[in-house]
Every structure is written in structure tokens, then in C-alpha cells.
Design an enzyme around this catalytic site. Sequence first.
Site: not given
Ligand code: 13P
Ligand code: ZN
Length: 276
Positions: A210, A141, A139
Site C-alpha cells: 500500500h 504511495h 501518508h
Molecule cells: P483518502 O482519499 O480518503 O485520503 O484515501 C487515500 C488513501 O491513500 C487511502 O489509503
Molecule cells: Zn493510501
Amino acid sequence: MENIENAPFLREMVDTASNLYRLGWDERNGGNISYLLSEAEVADYLDVNHVLRRIPMDFDGSALAGKYFLVTGSGKYFKNVAKAPAENLGLIRIAAAGDGVEILWGYSDGGVPTSELPSHLMSHIARLSVNPKNRVVMHCHATHLLAMTFTHDLDERAFTRTLWQMCTECLVVFPDGVGVVPWLIPGTNEIGMATSDKMKETRLVVWPHHGIYGAGETMDETFGLIETAEKAAQVYTIVCAQGPIRQTISDRQLAELGESFGVEPKAGYLDLVRED
Ligand code: 13P
Ligand code: ZN
């Protein structure tokens, strides 16, 4: 025991986290990665019978019971992963009852796995059901993809078609398209369920306003998947800034591309009849 910091799987994780930071897709603690490992891979580097800590989970992870994952820590900065892997990463095993995780290495300052563990583990379950070779969920951004969720229609078909049209390679890299979930609170089981539901059909899932989730067999493949979609989103951004689109890749051309590369574009995403 060999030093786990030299393990190939750890080096891959460190390199990937560093690249994600370098590209600006993981500011502060943004982003998280989970990497499914076999017991054989892990056993050279640590005593699998020595559990350091146990953490409960409030969703059913029993489909992954006994499986090992290298996971980024919650609240940890990707920019720091390379200089302090043991603080920013952890190696966990899913408890036999599927109701918690056992920490075997890492999170050395008392940390815990990413808050997005529900989305990661549920996505692993979904992807493994489609492809037993799946090992990575990532994941981040990604900037232009994130921006696109403000300006582009969030319909999955429309979003996918735009990305496919922006770079010829896109359809070949993600013929299954991109899924889009509604805006949901991060870190919840709810967003985990929505994401993993999409992951049954596609390896890329957009979280509006997000970021993005990607899944794949290897770290490189998963990174490359996100990188390709993000590049297309960047091209889209530039194209929109330049002005109206005068020509694009036609649906007929996309179909020919799929045929030539032996991939099947997601059913119903190309308007072939209307173009003929
Ligand atoms: P964490 O630091 O808990 O991995 O969260 C970061 C994030 O991108 C949440 O979507
Ligand atoms: Zn995130």
C-alpha cells in the site's frame, strides 16, 4: 481576517501535496496529510467560533480535543490541491468530547477529511506522547518502498537494515528504523491502532502493498524522511536489478556513523558482536 489561502501553513501543505504528486507517490486520490496547528496560527485567518459542519468519529480522539488540524480531503486528488485548496483541503478541530470533528474551513464541495483520519489522529497521539513538537503525519504511495514490500522480507529489522545500507545518510535520518504493520484494510480503526502502536517507536511505518506513513515536527522534515527512505528503496531496486551485492556498508561502519552524527541506531538492529 487575512485570506487563509496565503497562510504559511496552507502554502506548505499545497507545496507538499504538489511535490508528492510530482514524484508519482500520490496517484488519483492516493495519500493524505494532517498538520497540527495552534489556535493562535489559525485565528488570524478564521473565526474559530464559527463551525461550518460537524462530522462524527467512531474512535476516541479525546487526547486531541480542541486541537486544530489542516487535513487533505477524502477522495481528493493531490494534483488538484494547488489549483483549488478550499475544495481539496479542510481545517478541522477535534470536538471537546473527542467523538467528532468540527469543520472550520474548506471541503467546500461538501467533502470530508481523509478516510485515513483514524491512522492520522492516532499517530499524532502516539508521536505527541514521545515528542510534544510533533505536528505532521503524512501518508503516500511511495513507489519503490511499496514495491519492496513484495520482494523483501517484511521483518522490521531486516527491512530497516536494507534501507540503512542503501544510502549512508539513512541511518542518520531514521536511526529509529521503520515499523511494518501487517496488511490491513485501509481507513479502519484497526490499521490506525496498528500504525500508531509502531509510531511510539519509529517515525516511519510501512503498510505492505500500500504505502508508507511518516511523522515529524515540520512538513519539510516529514517529507524529507519519506523521501530519504524512498530513495533508499529506489537504490535497492536498482542494486537488485544490477545483480548480486559485492560490498555494502558494514554494521561496524553504521555504528561509527551513528556515533559520529550523535544518533542511536535502534537497539538490536546492528550485528556488532558477530562482525568483530
Ligand atoms: P483518502 O482519499 O480518503 O485520503 O484515501 C487515500 C488513501 O491513500 C487511502 O489509503
Ligand atoms: Zn493510501
